[in-house]
Design a protein around this motif. Structure first.
Motif, PDB file in Angstrom:
ATOM      1  N   MET A  54       0.856  -1.182   0.000  1.00 28.13           N
ATOM      2  CA  MET A  54       0.000   0.000   0.000  1.00 28.13           C
ATOM      3  C   MET A  54       0.891   1.231   0.000  1.00 28.13           C
ATOM      4  N   THR A  55       0.493   2.263  -0.715  1.00 27.16           N
ATOM      5  CA  THR A  55       1.271   3.498  -0.736  1.00 27.16           C
ATOM      6  C   THR A  55       0.429   4.652  -0.215  1.00 27.16           C
ATOM      7  N   LEU A  56       1.060   5.475   0.598  1.00 25.34           N
ATOM      8  CA  LEU A  56       0.451   6.693   1.112  1.00 25.34           C
ATOM      9  C   LEU A  56       1.469   7.805   0.927  1.00 25.34           C
ATOM     10  N   GLY A  57       1.255   8.626  -0.089  1.00 25.39           N
ATOM     11  CA  GLY A  57       2.245   9.638  -0.412  1.00 25.39           C
ATOM     12  C   GLY A  57       3.553   8.977  -0.813  1.00 25.39           C
ATOM     13  N   ALA A  58       4.617   9.359  -0.128  1.00 18.94           N
ATOM     14  CA  ALA A  58       5.938   8.799  -0.442  1.00 18.94           C
ATOM     15  C   ALA A  58       6.231   7.526   0.354  1.00 18.94           C
ATOM     16  N   LEU A  59       5.276   7.091   1.173  1.00 18.27           N
ATOM     17  CA  LEU A  59       5.494   5.916   2.007  1.00 18.27           C
ATOM     18  C   LEU A  59       4.945   4.662   1.333  1.00 18.27           C
ATOM     19  N   SER A  60       5.724   3.603   1.363  1.00 18.05           N
ATOM     20  CA  SER A  60       5.286   2.301   0.855  1.00 18.05           C
ATOM     21  C   SER A  60       5.262   1.318   2.017  1.00 18.05           C
ATOM     22  N   PHE A  61       4.118   0.675   2.214  1.00 13.77           N
ATOM     23  CA  PHE A  61       3.962  -0.310   3.280  1.00 13.77           C
ATOM     24  C   PHE A  61       3.848  -1.692   2.655  1.00 13.77           C
ATOM     25  N   ILE A  62       4.723  -2.603   3.074  1.00  9.85           N
ATOM     26  CA  ILE A  62       4.729  -3.968   2.562  1.00  9.85           C
ATOM     27  C   ILE A  62       4.350  -4.895   3.715  1.00  9.85           C
ATOM     28  N   PHE A  63       3.269  -5.643   3.547  1.00 13.90           N
ATOM     29  CA  PHE A  63       2.726  -6.443   4.641  1.00 13.90           C
ATOM     30  C   PHE A  63       3.150  -7.902   4.518  1.00 13.90           C
ATOM     31  N   ILE A  64       3.738  -8.409   5.599  1.00 12.03           N
ATOM     32  CA  ILE A  64       4.133  -9.818   5.659  1.00 12.03           C
ATOM     33  C   ILE A  64       3.709 -10.365   7.010  1.00 12.03           C
ATOM     34  N   GLY A  65       2.596 -11.080   7.033  1.00 12.09           N
ATOM     35  CA  GLY A  65       2.123 -11.675   8.276  1.00 12.09           C
ATOM     36  C   GLY A  65       3.074 -12.778   8.723  1.00 12.09           C
ATOM     37  N   ALA A  66       3.626 -12.637   9.921  1.00 14.96           N
ATOM     38  CA  ALA A  66       4.537 -13.649  10.470  1.00 14.96           C
ATOM     39  C   ALA A  66       4.311 -13.670  11.974  1.00 14.96           C
ATOM     40  N   HIS A  67       3.380 -14.501  12.429  1.00 17.07           N
ATOM     41  CA  HIS A  67       2.927 -14.414  13.806  1.00 17.07           C
ATOM     42  C   HIS A  67       3.509 -15.484  14.724  1.00 17.07           C
ATOM     43  N   ASN A  68       4.349 -16.382  14.207  1.00 17.30           N
ATOM     44  CA  ASN A  68       5.010 -17.348  15.081  1.00 17.30           C
ATOM     45  C   ASN A  68       6.503 -17.396  14.751  1.00 17.30           C
ATOM     46  N   ILE A  69       7.250 -18.168  15.508  1.00 22.84           N
ATOM     47  CA  ILE A  69       8.716 -18.159  15.365  1.00 22.84           C
ATOM     48  C   ILE A  69       9.137 -18.559  13.964  1.00 22.84           C
ATOM     49  N   ASP A  70       8.573 -19.652  13.469  1.00 24.82           N
ATOM     50  CA  ASP A  70       8.968 -20.133  12.142  1.00 24.82           C
ATOM     51  C   ASP A  70       8.651 -19.096  11.069  1.00 24.82           C
ATOM     52  N   GLY A  71       7.462 -18.507  11.132  1.00 28.63           N
ATOM     53  CA  GLY A  71       7.092 -17.492  10.159  1.00 28.63           C
ATOM     54  C   GLY A  71       7.979 -16.274  10.255  1.00 28.63           C
ATOM     55  N   PHE A  72       8.306 -15.857  11.487  1.00 25.78           N
ATOM     56  CA  PHE A  72       9.138 -14.674  11.669  1.00 25.78           C
ATOM     57  C   PHE A  72      10.562 -14.927  11.180  1.00 25.78           C
ATOM     58  N   ARG A  73      11.059 -16.126  11.406  1.00 27.92           N
ATOM     59  CA  ARG A  73      12.399 -16.473  10.909  1.00 27.92           C
ATOM     60  C   ARG A  73      12.447 -16.383   9.381  1.00 27.92           C
ATOM     61  N   GLN A  74      11.392 -16.888   8.736  1.00 25.25           N
ATOM     62  CA  GLN A  74      11.339 -16.835   7.276  1.00 25.25           C
ATOM     63  C   GLN A  74      11.188 -15.393   6.781  1.00 25.25           C
ATOM     64  N   ALA A  75      10.446 -14.567   7.513  1.00 25.80           N
ATOM     65  CA  ALA A  75      10.286 -13.160   7.125  1.00 25.80           C
ATOM     66  C   ALA A  75      11.620 -12.428   7.191  1.00 25.80           C
ATOM     67  N   VAL A  76      12.389 -12.662   8.256  1.00 26.95           N
ATOM     68  CA  VAL A  76      13.703 -12.021   8.396  1.00 26.95           C
ATOM     69  C   VAL A  76      14.627 -12.457   7.267  1.00 26.95           C
ATOM     70  N   LYS A  77      14.576 -13.740   6.929  1.00 28.11           N
ATOM     71  CA  LYS A  77      15.386 -14.241   5.819  1.00 28.11           C
ATOM     72  C   LYS A  77      15.007 -13.537   4.518  1.00 28.11           C
ATOM     73  N   TYR A  78      13.712 -13.354   4.308  1.00 27.96           N
ATOM     74  CA  TYR A  78      13.227 -12.675   3.099  1.00 27.96           C
ATOM     75  C   TYR A  78      13.683 -11.224   3.063  1.00 27.96           C
ATOM     76  N   TRP A  79      13.565 -10.512   4.188  1.00 27.86           N
ATOM     77  CA  TRP A  79      13.988  -9.109   4.225  1.00 27.86           C
ATOM     78  C   TRP A  79      15.478  -8.972   3.958  1.00 27.86           C
ATOM     79  N   CYS A  80      16.256  -9.934   4.403  1.00 27.99           N
ATOM     80  CA  CYS A  80      17.706  -9.883   4.189  1.00 27.99           C
ATOM     81  C   CYS A  80      18.070 -10.178   2.737  1.00 27.99           C
ATOM     82  N   SER A  81      17.276 -11.042   2.078  1.00 27.30           N
ATOM     83  CA  SER A  81      17.641 -11.476   0.730  1.00 27.30           C
ATOM     84  C   SER A  81      16.978 -10.666  -0.370  1.00 27.30           C
TER      85      SER A  81
END
Length: 354
Positions: free
Chosen positions: A221-248
């Motif tokens: 979603m974009t609001l002006g110059a801001l871009s919001f990227i949503f990645i639901g990661a509500h448990n440890i495994d999901g959060f670990r995968q989200a961090v890996k994605y953000w790094c790569s």
């Protein structure tokens, strides 16, 4: 991974001209998101009409069960070629297990809903495998040798045909979660159309990595110059995968996170994972109003324990307002889907583009 995998399969099946009914949960903006026919959320008026028609016969059900009953009632009116059902919690005791699946998918295993599913990964796996049926097919993307061996033993005893993306060499430990979901969905479609034996010819290398987005899953979603990227990661495994994605691949400027109620141990692990992101990525814990939201005091405590690497913002709405005139910023929003839904609704009210 189950929500995204379901959405992927929906798109793949629609491209092949199948009529598809899709059930997912939870919803982000509207309850109509849970009930989809041929790629579209159900019409709100139709949804309300069905609510009223079935309420007297189903008012003893839980909220989740009632909505699933509504979905089934609508599906009976217009029988699809393919019924896609995302399991809500676990599998064995979930309402979707009322129906016998021809093909069941186990995307990953994380410690979640432990009071109901059990406090060990193998117990949680058995609950998830409860959706399998004798003589039918089960596919998985389990990156643990221990869990794969458990799944193989369970399905052999049940006489279910079992195939795993890692055991077959189609996935590797460094593959990020979006790739894992893509490979699992593609293998599932092949098995659905051509039978279990066709998986012998499946080759994930032929699949080009894609940048598909789905509701609350890399959605922007974009609001002006801001871009919001949503990645639901509500448990440890999901959060670990989200961090890996953000790094790569994700490369956000900031990451905003808020959680629903979770065990303190899990939250500390997620905090440690978040701190692995490069220093240039601003990391923020924040609070949102919801009956299932994590207490603000616990979020502040986690922030203090991060030794200055994570900031705390009490009011994320005020934070957005203060940033609107900033230069381009890419902000990843993660954690609870209830938090994601709250932030999405606010952005839409402010005129954000989805």
């Amino acid at each position: 991974g189950k929500g995204e995998t379901a959405y992927r399969l929906e798109q793949m099946l629609l491209k092949k001209n199948y009529k598809v009914a899709l059930w997912t949960s939870p919803h982000l903006i509207s309850v109509c998101e849970r009930i989809r026919f041929n790629g579209l959320d159900v019409d709100a008026k139709k949804c309300l009409e069905t609510f009223e028609n079935v309420y007297e016969s189903a008012n003893s059900l839980s909220y989740y069960e009632f909505l699933f009953y509504v979905f089934l009632s609508m599906t009976i009116e217009n029988i699809p070629d393919v019924l896609l059902l995302e399991v809500g919690l676990g599998g064995r005791l979930d309402a979707v297990n009322l129906l016998d699946a021809d093909l069941s998918l186990i995307c990953s295993i994380g410690r979640d809903h432990q009071a109901i599913l059990g406090n060990t990964l193998d117990k949680i796996l058995i609950e998830k495998l409860g959706v399998t049926r004798a003589g039918k097919i089960c596919l998985s993307a389990l990156d643990s040798d221990f869990l794969r061996s458990k799944a193989k033993k369970y399905t052999d005893q049940k006489k279910t045909q079992y195939w795993d993306c890692f055991s077959s060499g189609q996935l590797h430990s460094d593959d990020h979660y979006a790739r894992r979901n893509q490979v699992l969905a593609s293998a599932a479609l092949l098995a659905f159309e051509n039978g279990f034996d066709s998986l012998k010819n499946f080759d994930a290398k032929a699949l080009k990595s894609d940048n598909l987005i789905f509701p609350g899953r890399r959605e922007v979603m974009t609001l002006g110059a801001l871009s919001f990227i949503f990645i639901g990661a509500h448990n440890i495994d999901g959060f670990r995968q989200a961090v890996k994605y953000w790094c790569s691949e994700g490369h956000p400027d900031e990451v905003w996170v808020s959680f629903s109620n979770r065990p303190k141990r899990d939250l500390k692990i997620c905090t440690a994972l978040l701190r692995r992101l490069p220093k240039k990525v601003k990391k923020i814990f924040t609070f949102f109003e919801h009956p299932r939201a994590l207490d603000i005091e616990i979020l502040q405590e986690l922030t203090n324990e991060s030794q200055g690497s994570i900031e705390f913002a009490t009011d994320w709405k005020q934070l957005i307002n203060s940033m609107e005139k900033d230069s381009n910023r890419k902000i990843a929003v993660s954690g609870s889907y209830y938090f994601i839904g709250s932030l999405m609704r606010y952005l839409l009210e402010r005129g954000a583009v989805r």
